[in-house]
Design an enzyme around this catalytic site. Structure first.
Site, PDB file in Angstrom:
ATOM      1  N   ALA A 196      39.007  39.578  41.729  1.00  0.00           N
ATOM      2  CA  ALA A 196      37.817  38.860  42.217  1.00  0.00           C
ATOM      3  C   ALA A 196      36.573  39.579  41.708  1.00  0.00           C
ATOM      4  O   ALA A 196      36.628  40.757  41.336  1.00  0.00           O
ATOM      5  CB  ALA A 196      37.806  38.814  43.741  1.00  0.00           C
TER       6      ALA A 196
ATOM      7  N   GLY B 297      34.268  35.088  36.939  1.00  0.00           N
ATOM      8  CA  GLY B 297      33.623  35.909  35.905  1.00  0.00           C
ATOM      9  C   GLY B 297      34.312  35.731  34.555  1.00  0.00           C
ATOM     10  O   GLY B 297      33.683  35.848  33.504  1.00  0.00           O
TER      11      GLY B 297
ATOM     12  N   GLU C 222      42.398  28.983  38.714  1.00  0.00           N
ATOM     13  CA  GLU C 222      42.663  29.992  39.760  1.00  0.00           C
ATOM     14  C   GLU C 222      42.660  29.335  41.139  1.00  0.00           C
ATOM     15  O   GLU C 222      43.509  29.631  41.984  1.00  0.00           O
ATOM     16  CB  GLU C 222      41.610  31.103  39.695  1.00  0.00           C
ATOM     17  CG  GLU C 222      41.720  31.948  38.441  1.00  0.00           C
ATOM     18  CD  GLU C 222      40.579  32.944  38.261  1.00  0.00           C
ATOM     19  OE1 GLU C 222      40.791  33.914  37.532  1.00  0.00           O
ATOM     20  OE2 GLU C 222      39.502  32.745  38.817  1.00  0.00           O
TER      21      GLU C 222
END
Ligand code: 5RP
Length: 223
Positions: A87, A100, A107
């Site tokens: 994360a 990111g 996901e």
């Protein structure tokens, strides 16, 4: 310990955590990013213990296959026992910012299909309030400017992540300066903007467990 060593420690801890769950028909969900990559390398040492994986990105699928670990299409599996992923930020409730690495949509899909979501991160990722890390939003390319204007109305400063095309053929807006006081509400509100595929808040389906690499060892946090 360096940040990389903390990531390695949580990757190893994640494998220890899931070992009791692995049976010959178990499917493991695998995330994306540098921490997830270390997890993949550790998981490979136990590949004979489970059936295979579902990957949240083409990059992770390639790495898993490089280790000889089967990667299944999500549509061909009935359940995923556990999903392990990194994360960009987590709060105490294990609400996350992810994306990111631009893999947020896959996901979120794999997380939604998984019985348990184990997040792995170094201690720099744990924050009181989400939002220092710019919130990624995956958008249909033709809607990019429209979505950006709508995000400004919500108080954010969206920036087009130039040159990045997601595995789904879409674009990413990174939203700076967002006041994320209610992550569940904001996650839903952004997803309602026409042209948004999804956003990087993982709050309506948070992680179940956070394995956090700290200087005093790996801590296990539950919401
Ligand atoms: C990719 C992600 C990653 O989990 C997140 O960016 C963390 O990456 P790293 O483990 O490299 O710090 O959400 O889309």
């Amino acid at each position: 310990m360096t940040q990389d060593e903390l990531k390695q420690a949580v990757a190893e801890a994640a494998v220890e955590y899931i070992l009791p769950l692995l049976e010959e028909d178990t499917i493991v969900g695998v995330g994306t990013g540098s921490t997830a990559n270390l997890f993949i390398d550790e998981l490979a040492k136990h590949k004979h213990l489970f059936d295979g994986t579902v990957a949240s990105s083409e990059a992770s699928a390639e790495r898993l296959q490089g280790h000889g670990i089967p990667v299944y299409d999500l549509n061909s599996v009935s359940s995923i026992r556990v999903y392990v992923d990194g994360a960009d930020e987590s709060n105490d409730h294990l609400h996350l910012i992810k994306g990111g690495g631009a893999a947020l949509t896959r996901e979120k899909i794999v997380a939604a299909c998984s019985e348990e979501f184990v997040c792995i991160a170094d201690e720099s990722k744990l924050v009181k309030v989400l939002g220092d890390f710019p919130l990624p939003v995956e958008v249909i390319p033709m809607a990019r400017s429209y979505v950006a204007r709508e995000l400004v109305k919500l108080g954010g400063d969206p920036v087009y992540r130039e040159g990045v095309v997601t595995d789904n053929g879409n674009h990413i807006l990174d939203v700076y300066n967002m006041q994320i006081v209610d992550p569940v509400q904001l996650e839903g509100q952004i997803n309602e903007i026409v042209g948004v595929v999804t956003n990087g808040l993982f709050a309506s389906r948070p992680a179940n467990v956070l394995l956090l690499g700290t200087q005093s060892g790996v801590k296990t946090l539950k919401a």
